[in-house]
Design an enzyme around this catalytic site. Structure first.
Site, PDB file in Angstrom:
ATOM      1  N   ARG A 107       0.843  -1.187   0.000  1.00 33.45           N
ATOM      2  CA  ARG A 107       0.000   0.000   0.000  1.00 33.45           C
ATOM      3  C   ARG A 107       0.881   1.241   0.000  1.00 33.45           C
ATOM      4  O   ARG A 107       1.945   1.265   0.647  1.00 33.45           O
ATOM      5  CB  ARG A 107      -0.852  -0.038   1.269  1.00 33.45           C
ATOM      6  CG  ARG A 107      -1.858   1.080   1.415  1.00 33.45           C
ATOM      7  CD  ARG A 107      -2.968   0.958   0.432  1.00 33.45           C
ATOM      8  NE  ARG A 107      -4.131   1.768   0.774  1.00 33.45           N
ATOM      9  CZ  ARG A 107      -5.064   2.075  -0.116  1.00 33.45           C
ATOM     10  NH1 ARG A 107      -4.984   1.654  -1.370  1.00 33.45           N
ATOM     11  NH2 ARG A 107      -6.107   2.790   0.246  1.00 33.45           N
ATOM     12  N   THR A 379      -9.525   0.246  -9.589  1.00 34.15           N
ATOM     13  CA  THR A 379      -8.530  -0.594  -8.962  1.00 34.15           C
ATOM     14  C   THR A 379      -8.539  -1.774  -9.892  1.00 34.15           C
ATOM     15  O   THR A 379      -9.340  -1.818 -10.817  1.00 34.15           O
ATOM     16  CB  THR A 379      -9.032  -0.871  -7.516  1.00 34.15           C
ATOM     17  OG1 THR A 379      -8.983   0.355  -6.806  1.00 34.15           O
ATOM     18  CG2 THR A 379      -8.269  -1.919  -6.772  1.00 34.15           C
ATOM     19  N   LEU A 398      -4.487   2.476  -8.445  1.00 33.94           N
ATOM     20  CA  LEU A 398      -4.050   3.875  -8.484  1.00 33.94           C
ATOM     21  C   LEU A 398      -5.078   4.736  -7.763  1.00 33.94           C
ATOM     22  O   LEU A 398      -4.978   5.940  -7.708  1.00 33.94           O
ATOM     23  CB  LEU A 398      -3.947   4.354  -9.932  1.00 33.94           C
ATOM     24  CG  LEU A 398      -2.783   3.841 -10.782  1.00 33.94           C
ATOM     25  CD1 LEU A 398      -2.986   4.197 -12.243  1.00 33.94           C
ATOM     26  CD2 LEU A 398      -1.471   4.407 -10.287  1.00 33.94           C
ATOM     27  N   ASN A 399      -6.142   4.113  -7.260  1.00 31.40           N
ATOM     28  CA  ASN A 399      -7.344   4.704  -6.675  1.00 31.40           C
ATOM     29  C   ASN A 399      -8.309   5.082  -7.787  1.00 31.40           C
ATOM     30  O   ASN A 399      -8.997   4.228  -8.303  1.00 31.40           O
ATOM     31  CB  ASN A 399      -7.034   5.869  -5.738  1.00 31.40           C
ATOM     32  CG  ASN A 399      -8.219   6.143  -4.806  1.00 31.40           C
ATOM     33  OD1 ASN A 399      -9.051   5.252  -4.610  1.00 31.40           O
ATOM     34  ND2 ASN A 399      -8.308   7.321  -4.246  1.00 31.40           N
ATOM     35  N   SER A 450      -7.648   0.887   3.145  1.00 29.89           N
ATOM     36  CA  SER A 450      -8.086   0.397   1.841  1.00 29.89           C
ATOM     37  C   SER A 450      -9.292  -0.516   1.997  1.00 29.89           C
ATOM     38  O   SER A 450      -9.558  -1.019   3.099  1.00 29.89           O
ATOM     39  CB  SER A 450      -6.935  -0.389   1.206  1.00 29.89           C
ATOM     40  OG  SER A 450      -7.363  -1.042   0.033  1.00 29.89           O
TER      41      SER A 450
HETATM   42  N1  GLY Z   1      -8.287   2.820  -3.584  1.00 33.10           N
HETATM   43  C1  GLY Z   1      -9.312   1.919  -3.252  1.00 33.10           C
HETATM   44  C2  GLY Z   1      -8.983   1.122  -2.046  1.00 33.10           C
HETATM   45  O1  GLY Z   1      -7.825   0.888  -1.765  1.00 33.10           O
HETATM   46  O2  GLY Z   1      -9.902   0.742  -1.351  1.00 33.10           O
END
Ligand code: GLY
Length: 568
Positions: A107, A379, A398-399, A450
């Site tokens: 992460r 994602t 990458l979000n 996340s």
């Molecule tokens: N960026 C989405 C997540 O990690 O939940």
């Protein structure tokens, strides 16, 4: 090129011998999407047919599921720029044939100059665009460190795993209709948020079948091939990232990059009616929430109520309400906050949480808060099972789609906008509508919470399923539904992921359903007092099943995207 969607058996069956595949079997200018396959040896499902093909080539060359996962992620960084990445982060969950479960956390982290109120104006109001767009939105990337942390479990040399990605970036590949549509949609954002020329912008609109060549990305991949993780976190690439930050008022430094470490964590593993569910621990909220969700529905006769029955949907929604309320209050990076994991997942606690569940009557998020203790959804997911029974589930991100939409000049890869997954201010929703508290506030080097939930299901210590999905806040509920659809309702892997889904996340207090969710169930649920809203597609779930009684692996890619299965 062919954009056929093919169903059925793939190249290698019981009757046909399986030749070792080579990079010549990749066909970057002529490939097809295969949704459902049955194969004998190894299978890969990912968001792009070429990436799935790369993983299969590696498996056929003697690589194990971890080798294939590394090669598939590198290929996705090239062929699926919206979410595949070098500039983001992810989680890998694996079950090895020796019986060991693995969880690798790569992460992103907040840069050292980040601080709790960095996205607030002088009056304390959030400036949400700052955590979503451009340089300041990016966390320190974890993906490359994660790939090298995964190498500990791989068999083949890294050079073999990265070569297909270098080829795809250097010589190009033809893009699908949806990639062309996405690149055209975000052209103005790319122009606004970049300080250097990128491969994604060109004068004329993109269309399906156009070739995307990414020379700068090929160069960065070559540096990683030759220098290992230092090819990204130090030297030329790190200098390019920091120069990009300086041009765009970002805060990431050479020291942030040098300090980044992937971490091996202890996988979440819990029992559900004789199955072992193996999934990701914190800083993913996915594993804990999934354990809560499964634990809350376990005492109820859900399979008797039936798939998409109002009773089953209501029970699952009420479990979701409670799990997401706990998520908002208690969950954050375990290296920074103390999370009462064993209390949150205790069966007695979960039963107590459901005590005020009233069948046939809508609950309320005004009343149901977090428990009291003695606290563009882009994602991408890939699933792999190899011939030896090693299984991997990786979700990486990458979000948002194309992340911060900022490409590192001269380096050719997109930076994430993962900082938005922190709680920028207690109670203020992020782009997924998720709220958080102090547990998920910003601090230097902290990992943002996340929802990514790469998951394996084991039966008698053998892998039965590998699954997962993108989808922001909906990731956890999609994995939950897929598990209930298979383990309780007996749906096939393809049905389990493709049937219309629903989602509740405590706040807002509404059930979101996909447009083709059955009207009769919607009406029955509305009759109980729930607010139901229709929305676009939920997730792109990938799944592989190895049924003990069958010689085949069944692999299915979600119908909702270009997701594609491959195998041999
Ligand atoms: N960026 C989405 C997540 O990690 O939940």
């Amino acid at each position: 090129m062919r954009f056929l969607i093919m169903l059925g058996l793939t190249v290698c069956t019981l009757q046909t011998a399986c030749a070792q595949q080579t990079i010549n079997d990749l066909h970057p200018y002529d490939y097809s999407i295969e949704k459902d396959i049955k194969v004998l040896h190894g299978a890969v499902v990912s968001a792009h047919p070429l990436a799935s093909r790369v993983g299969t080539i590696i498996l056929s060359q003697g690589g194990n599921a971890v080798d294939a996962a590394i090669a598939t992620q590198l290929a996705l960084a090239v062929v699926y720029p919206g979410a595949g990445n070098l500039g983001g982060g992810g989680f890998l969950v694996a079950h090895l044939k020796n019986g060991r479960n693995i969880a690798i956390d790569y992460r992103e982290t907040a840069p050292a100059k980040a601080h709790r109120d960095m996205y607030l104006d002088s009056l304390g109001n959030p400036i949400t665009q700052l955590s979503l767009d451009g340089h300041l939105a990016a966390g320190v990337p974890g993906t490359v460190a994660g790939l090298f942390a995964s190498m500990k479990y791989a068999k083949l040399p890294f050079t073999k795993l990265i070569d297909p990605a270098i080829l795809l970036a250097d010589k190009g590949f033809v893009i699908t209709a949806s990639e062309a549509e996405n690149l055209n949609r975000d052209k103005a954002d790319f122009e606004r948020l970049n300080t250097a020329k990128t491969a994604f912008i060109r004068d004329q609109p993109w269309k399906a079948g156009d070739t995307l060549v990414q020379k700068e990305l090929a160069h960065t991949l070559t540096l990683i091939r030759n220098k290992g993780a230092a090819g990204f976190y130090q030297g030329e690439t790190a200098n390019n990232i920091v120069a990009e930050m300086k041009r765009g008022n970002g805060i990431m430094t050479l020291q942030d990059l040098k300090n980044y470490k992937a971490k091996e964590r202890t996988a979440v593993a819990f029992n559900y009616k004789g199955y072992t569910i193996v999934t990701m621990p914190l800083p993913s909220s996915g594993g804990i929430c999934l354990q809560q969700l499964m634990g809350m529905v376990e005492p109820y006769p859900i399979s008797q109520w039936g798939f998409q029955s109002p009773q089953a949907v209501q029970l699952m929604v009420e479990a979701e309400r409670r799990a997401y309320a706990d998520r908002a209050k208690f969950l954050g990076d375990p290296d920074f906050v103390k999370v009462p994991i064993s209390q949150l997942t205790d069966k007695k606690y979960l039963a107590a949480r459901m005590q005020d569940f009233t069948p046939g009557k809508a609950g309320s998020s005004e009343i149901t808060k977090a428990g009291t203790l003695p606290e563009s959804e882009e994602t991408t997911h890939l699933s792999i099972i190899d011939a030896d029974g090693n299984a991997v589930a990786v979700t990486t991100t990458l979000n948002g789609h194309y992340g911060s939409k900022t490409v590192v000049g001269k380096a050719g890869f997109l930076l994430n906008n993962e900082m938005d997954d922190f709680s920028v201010k207690p109670g203020v929703p992020n782009m997924y509508g998720l709220v958080g508290t102090e547990a998920n506030s910003i601090a230097p080097a902290k990992r943002m919470l996340s929802s990514m939930t790469p998951t394996l299901v084991l039966q008698q210590n053998q892998v039965l399923y590998s699954l997962g999905t993108p989808g922001g806040a909906t990731i956890i509920t999609s994995v939950f539904q897929t598990l209930i659809n298979t383990l309780e309702f007996g749906l096939s892997p393809s049905e389990a992921i493709n049937k219309p889904k629903f989602h509740h996340q405590w706040l807002p207090d509404e059930i979101a359903v996909e447009k083709d969710f059955p009207d009769s169930t919607i009406q029955a649920i509305e009759g109980m007092g729930y607010k139901v809203v229709k929305r676009g597609s939920i997730g792109h779930t990938e799944i592989i099943k190895r049924a003990p009684e069958s010689r085949f692996l069944e692999a299915s890619g979600d119908k909702r995207g270009d997701d594609s299965a491959a195998g041999y």
